[in-house]
Design a protein around this motif. Structure first.
Motif, PDB file in Angstrom:
ATOM      1  N   ARG A 161       0.822  -1.219   0.000  1.00  0.00           N
ATOM      2  CA  ARG A 161       0.000   0.000   0.000  1.00  0.00           C
ATOM      3  C   ARG A 161       0.851   1.261   0.000  1.00  0.00           C
ATOM      4  NH1 ARG A 161      -4.780  -2.806   3.480  1.00  0.00           N
ATOM      5  NH2 ARG A 161      -5.645  -3.867   1.660  1.00  0.00           N
ATOM      6  N   VAL A 162       2.009   1.185   0.617  1.00  0.00           N
ATOM      7  CA  VAL A 162       2.938   2.324   0.530  1.00  0.00           C
ATOM      8  C   VAL A 162       3.381   2.478  -0.930  1.00  0.00           C
ATOM      9  CG1 VAL A 162       5.247   3.143   1.136  1.00  0.00           C
ATOM     10  CG2 VAL A 162       3.753   2.226   2.910  1.00  0.00           C
ATOM     11  N   ASN A 163       3.676   1.349  -1.562  1.00  0.00           N
ATOM     12  CA  ASN A 163       4.131   1.403  -2.954  1.00  0.00           C
ATOM     13  C   ASN A 163       3.064   1.932  -3.903  1.00  0.00           C
ATOM     14  OD1 ASN A 163       6.773   0.570  -2.535  1.00  0.00           O
ATOM     15  ND2 ASN A 163       6.236  -1.611  -2.642  1.00  0.00           N
ATOM     16  N   ASN A 164       1.803   1.766  -3.520  1.00  0.00           N
ATOM     17  CA  ASN A 164       0.707   2.254  -4.365  1.00  0.00           C
ATOM     18  C   ASN A 164       0.341   3.716  -4.084  1.00  0.00           C
ATOM     19  OD1 ASN A 164       0.442  -0.123  -5.738  1.00  0.00           O
ATOM     20  ND2 ASN A 164      -1.179  -0.930  -4.416  1.00  0.00           N
ATOM     21  N   LEU A 165       0.903   4.293  -3.028  1.00  0.00           N
ATOM     22  CA  LEU A 165       0.563   5.676  -2.667  1.00  0.00           C
ATOM     23  C   LEU A 165       1.037   6.655  -3.739  1.00  0.00           C
ATOM     24  CD1 LEU A 165       1.493   6.055   1.114  1.00  0.00           C
ATOM     25  CD2 LEU A 165      -0.780   6.293   0.103  1.00  0.00           C
ATOM     26  N   GLU A 166       0.302   7.745  -3.915  1.00  0.00           N
ATOM     27  CA  GLU A 166       0.782   8.791  -4.805  1.00  0.00           C
ATOM     28  C   GLU A 166       2.056   9.403  -4.200  1.00  0.00           C
ATOM     29  OE1 GLU A 166      -2.169   8.488  -3.447  1.00  0.00           O
ATOM     30  OE2 GLU A 166      -3.098  10.405  -2.928  1.00  0.00           O
ATOM     31  N   GLN A 167       2.923   9.890  -5.073  1.00  0.00           N
ATOM     32  CA  GLN A 167       4.253  10.337  -4.658  1.00  0.00           C
ATOM     33  C   GLN A 167       4.195  11.441  -3.592  1.00  0.00           C
ATOM     34  OE1 GLN A 167       6.534   8.466  -6.158  1.00  0.00           O
ATOM     35  NE2 GLN A 167       8.158   9.240  -4.840  1.00  0.00           N
ATOM     36  N   THR A 168       3.223  12.340  -3.708  1.00  0.00           N
ATOM     37  CA  THR A 168       3.157  13.483  -2.779  1.00  0.00           C
ATOM     38  C   THR A 168       2.961  13.027  -1.334  1.00  0.00           C
ATOM     39  OG1 THR A 168       0.824  13.654  -3.366  1.00  0.00           O
ATOM     40  CG2 THR A 168       2.322  15.258  -4.376  1.00  0.00           C
ATOM     41  N   VAL A 169       2.245  11.920  -1.156  1.00  0.00           N
ATOM     42  CA  VAL A 169       2.030  11.401   0.191  1.00  0.00           C
ATOM     43  C   VAL A 169       3.222  10.538   0.600  1.00  0.00           C
ATOM     44  CG1 VAL A 169       0.519  10.000   1.655  1.00  0.00           C
ATOM     45  CG2 VAL A 169      -0.471  11.407  -0.157  1.00  0.00           C
ATOM     46  N   ARG A 170       3.630   9.700  -0.296  1.00  0.00           N
ATOM     47  CA  ARG A 170       4.702   8.744  -0.012  1.00  0.00           C
ATOM     48  C   ARG A 170       6.007   9.437   0.380  1.00  0.00           C
ATOM     49  NH1 ARG A 170       6.530   3.653  -3.767  1.00  0.00           N
ATOM     50  NH2 ARG A 170       8.601   3.571  -2.888  1.00  0.00           N
ATOM     51  N   ASP A 171       6.287  10.556  -0.273  1.00  0.00           N
ATOM     52  CA  ASP A 171       7.523  11.298   0.013  1.00  0.00           C
ATOM     53  C   ASP A 171       7.576  11.797   1.455  1.00  0.00           C
ATOM     54  OD1 ASP A 171       8.560  10.962  -2.468  1.00  0.00           O
ATOM     55  OD2 ASP A 171       7.988  12.932  -3.239  1.00  0.00           O
ATOM     56  N   ARG A 172       6.413  11.901   2.077  1.00  0.00           N
ATOM     57  CA  ARG A 172       6.378  12.440   3.437  1.00  0.00           C
ATOM     58  C   ARG A 172       6.262  11.345   4.504  1.00  0.00           C
ATOM     59  NH1 ARG A 172       6.152  17.746   3.280  1.00  0.00           N
ATOM     60  NH2 ARG A 172       5.018  18.892   1.685  1.00  0.00           N
ATOM     61  N   LEU A 173       6.001  10.127   4.065  1.00  0.00           N
ATOM     62  CA  LEU A 173       5.682   9.068   5.017  1.00  0.00           C
ATOM     63  C   LEU A 173       6.926   8.468   5.679  1.00  0.00           C
ATOM     64  CD1 LEU A 173       2.831   8.013   5.677  1.00  0.00           C
ATOM     65  CD2 LEU A 173       3.336   6.023   4.272  1.00  0.00           C
ATOM     66  N   VAL A 174       6.866   8.305   6.995  1.00  0.00           N
ATOM     67  CA  VAL A 174       7.899   7.551   7.715  1.00  0.00           C
ATOM     68  C   VAL A 174       7.207   6.553   8.631  1.00  0.00           C
ATOM     69  CG1 VAL A 174       9.574   9.433   7.621  1.00  0.00           C
ATOM     70  CG2 VAL A 174       8.128   9.224   9.616  1.00  0.00           C
ATOM     71  N   VAL A 175       7.858   5.423   8.866  1.00  0.00           N
ATOM     72  CA  VAL A 175       7.255   4.358   9.677  1.00  0.00           C
ATOM     73  C   VAL A 175       7.971   4.282  11.027  1.00  0.00           C
ATOM     74  CG1 VAL A 175       8.674   2.501   8.649  1.00  0.00           C
ATOM     75  CG2 VAL A 175       6.469   1.960   9.696  1.00  0.00           C
ATOM     76  N   GLU A 176       7.157   4.102  12.068  1.00  0.00           N
ATOM     77  CA  GLU A 176       7.677   4.137  13.439  1.00  0.00           C
ATOM     78  C   GLU A 176       7.461   2.790  14.119  1.00  0.00           C
ATOM     79  OE1 GLU A 176       5.537   7.048  15.708  1.00  0.00           O
ATOM     80  OE2 GLU A 176       6.398   6.415  17.612  1.00  0.00           O
ATOM     81  N   ASN A 177       8.464   2.340  14.874  1.00  0.00           N
ATOM     82  CA  ASN A 177       8.291   1.121  15.672  1.00  0.00           C
ATOM     83  C   ASN A 177       7.263   1.371  16.777  1.00  0.00           C
ATOM     84  OD1 ASN A 177      10.396   2.912  16.726  1.00  0.00           O
ATOM     85  ND2 ASN A 177      10.639   1.392  18.357  1.00  0.00           N
ATOM     86  N   ASP A 178       6.461   0.371  17.132  1.00  0.00           N
ATOM     87  CA  ASP A 178       5.460   0.572  18.177  1.00  0.00           C
ATOM     88  C   ASP A 178       5.791  -0.287  19.395  1.00  0.00           C
ATOM     89  OD1 ASP A 178       3.824  -2.010  18.208  1.00  0.00           O
ATOM     90  OD2 ASP A 178       3.607  -1.463  16.092  1.00  0.00           O
TER      91      ASP A 178
END
Length: 319
Positions: A161-178
């Motif tokens: 789903r990250v790979n399918n995101l539009e670039q404008t959103v994906r460029d800002r996304l970071v993943v955090e350990n929980d």
DNA sequence: GGCAGTCAAGTACGC
DNA sequence: GCGTACTTGACTGCC
């Protein structure tokens, strides 16, 4: 190292996250609340610049029902000049910005309705940062999500789903350990598969470890951030004396924080203090960190900007 | 004005 | 299958 706190400034009387019940939704109420929230955000930004707290998490509640179908008002057009003005201040003061969608935003849910709402929410967050005119160093941090009885499949779904995101959103996304399900190692594995940077939460890392020491964890997370992503972001919380696991401490534990600063050398990052008394602890942390060569205060940033502009004006020395 | 119930929303887990 | 925790403040109705 910029130091910051999330969303609300308790020293100010205003709040940037005022909202209202869906039952009392009206465009008039929306505009009034959003205007007040933006005015408060502006106050917070100024306050932060004055107090050397140059990292700020902007509340997800800035726009009431920002990603809810009930909100069809073109707030992004109507308030664009306000966002642009605030964005200029953010950049002028040298603030770093993050946002953190809440527990209901789950990119890896198997339910299509949940996914659709989550995508809408991520787009809303990206829209806010775009309207502020901020570059790719302004980030949206999310957790991996639920387990759904099959962790491997749940992680694969997240990556897809990250790979399918539009670039404008994906460029800002970071993943955090929980703190319960997905460790730093899991987040690093996700990075390897889709490229989004990993935000290390040191408190979650203590509660849900992957075998890495703090230094090893900082090194591994830092390696996932590229130049265009900016300095790595790190979330920090003091442990509770005898509290429930996972919840954040009321205030900064000075000894713990000093130890953290020492142990985290030489890594540089922007530090978000997840402590309930917000800017009060952040001020204390900034005071403690002031002698640390990594710490960036407002004045030194402005100095840096001046030096850079002078370098551009002065012709390079002939060799 | 103060208090208590509730809030747009999801998932995991204990019973 | 239901209630609760997570995390959280604050909106809202009622007194």
């Amino acid at each position: 190292m910029r130091i910051g706190y999330p969303c609300i400034n308790l020293s100010l009387t205003c709040r940037p996250s005022r909202t209202f019940r869906l039952a009392s939704y009206s465009e008039e109420r929306l505009c009034e609340t959003l205007a007040n929230n933006l005015a408060c955000l502006e106050e917070i930004i100024y306050w932060n610049a004055v107090h050397d707290l140059l990292f700020l998490r902007i509340t997800s509640d800035l726009v009431p029902f920002g990603s809810h179908p009930a909100n069809q008002y073109p707030w992004d057009q109507e308030f664009a000049p306000d966002f642009a003005r605030i964005g200029e201040q953010i950049q002028g003061y040298g603030l770093r910005i993050s946002m953190h969608p809440g527990q209901y935003t789950l990119l890896n849910s198997p339910r299509s309705k949940v996914l659709a709402a989550s995508l809408a929410d991520l787009r809303y967050h990206a829209r806010v940062l775009d309207l502020l005119g901020l570059d790719q160093t302004a980030k949206i941090q999310i957790h991996v999500g639920g387990l759904y009885g099959d962790k491997k499949a749940a992680m694969a779904r997240f990556v897809q789903r990250v790979n399918n995101l539009e670039q404008t959103v994906r460029d800002r996304l970071v993943v955090e350990n929980d703190e319960r399900f997905y460790t730093l190692e899991d987040a690093l594995s996700i990075h390897a598969q889709c490229g989004i940077p990993v935000l290390l939460d040191t408190f979650h890392h203590e509660l849900n470890p992957d075998g890495r020491s703090l230094r090893e964890a900082l090194a591994a997370a830092a390696a996932t951030w590229s130049q265009k992503d900016g300095l790595p972001m790190v979330d920090y919380s003091s442990p509770l004396p005898k509290g429930r696991t996972g919840s954040h401490a009321y205030s900064l534990n000075k000894a713990h924080f000093k130890r953290f600063l020492k142990e985290s050398r030489p890594f540089d990052f922007d530090l978000m203090l997840e402590v309930k008394n917000k800017e009060r602890s952040a001020l204390l942390a900034a005071k403690i960190a002031a002698s640390d060569p990594r710490f960036v205060s407002t004045s030194s940033l402005i100095r840096l900007a001046l030096m850079e502009s002078r370098e551009k004006e002065t012709p390079p020395n002939e060799e």
